[in-house]
Design an enzyme around this catalytic site. Sequence first.
Site, PDB file in Angstrom:
ATOM      1  N   HIS A 115       0.851  -1.191   0.000  1.00 58.81           N
ATOM      2  CA  HIS A 115       0.000   0.000   0.000  1.00 58.81           C
ATOM      3  C   HIS A 115       0.886   1.240   0.000  1.00 58.81           C
ATOM      4  O   HIS A 115       1.842   1.311   0.775  1.00 58.81           O
ATOM      5  CB  HIS A 115      -0.900  -0.002   1.235  1.00 58.81           C
ATOM      6  CG  HIS A 115      -1.863   1.142   1.267  1.00 58.81           C
ATOM      7  ND1 HIS A 115      -2.977   1.198   0.452  1.00 58.81           N
ATOM      8  CD2 HIS A 115      -1.870   2.274   2.007  1.00 58.81           C
ATOM      9  CE1 HIS A 115      -3.639   2.314   0.695  1.00 58.81           C
ATOM     10  NE2 HIS A 115      -2.991   2.983   1.634  1.00 58.81           N
ATOM     11  N   GLU A 180       8.708   1.223  -3.028  1.00 59.41           N
ATOM     12  CA  GLU A 180       7.749   0.115  -2.963  1.00 59.41           C
ATOM     13  C   GLU A 180       8.383  -1.171  -3.469  1.00 59.41           C
ATOM     14  O   GLU A 180       8.256  -2.238  -2.853  1.00 59.41           O
ATOM     15  CB  GLU A 180       6.519   0.420  -3.825  1.00 59.41           C
ATOM     16  CG  GLU A 180       5.577   1.473  -3.286  1.00 59.41           C
ATOM     17  CD  GLU A 180       4.344   1.612  -4.177  1.00 59.41           C
ATOM     18  OE1 GLU A 180       3.821   0.592  -4.639  1.00 59.41           O
ATOM     19  OE2 GLU A 180       3.918   2.757  -4.421  1.00 59.41           O
TER      20      GLU A 180
END
Length: 207
Positions: A115, A180
Amino acid sequence: MNNGTPKKRVAVLISGRGSNMSALIEAAKQADYPAEIVAVIANKADAGGLETARAQGIPAHAIAHRDYASKHDHEAAVSEALHAAKADIICLAGYMRIISPEFVRQWEGKMLNIHPSLLPLFRGLHTHDQALEAGVRVHGCTVHFVTEGMDEGPIIAQAAVPVKTGDTPEMLAERVLPVEHETYACALALVATGKAVMKGGRTVFSD
C-alpha cells in the site's frame, strides 16, 4: 533451492501493468532469494503485466471478473488457479478488487499486499493526494498481511520518503514507487523464510 530449502511458490495478482510484480520477478531471479514467482493472474484481460510476466517465462493468464456472474464465482475461479499453481504465498500487486472475507480467510497469513502510504495513515485510494492534503513531511509505503478490513492487516515492512516543498501527487508517487519495489521484495523474503508470520492478528518476527 536456497540452502537446501525449497523456495516458496508465489502467485501474484494484478489488475494493470504490475510494476511491483516486475520487481518481485527481478528479486526472485537471485539464486539466494527464498521465493519463486510461479503464476501471475489478472482480473482484467488487457492487464499489461500479463505480457510482462509471459516474457519472463512465467505462466500468466486473465480471470476477468466481468466474465463471472458473481464475486463468489470469480473468486472461486481465482482460488482454483492458485491451488493449481501450488501457491504457498499470494502477493497482491495493484490488484484493484475488494476481496471477500471468505477468500481472505482461505489464504489468511499467506496473502500480502503493498500500500502506498505509511499505514495506518491514508488507507484506500489517492494516498499521495491524502498525504499532501494532510501536510505530512514523511510519506512512504507499507507491506502487510491481508485481513478482512481494507488496508488494516498486520504490518510486515515499511519504508519512508521525504515530502518535499512543491511536491505534486505525481512527483510523490514517482519517489515512492521504487521504494515500494524494494520494500515488497524484502517483505516477501521475510515471509518466505518464516522470519515474519501472522499470529493472533499481529506480525511476529524472529531471527
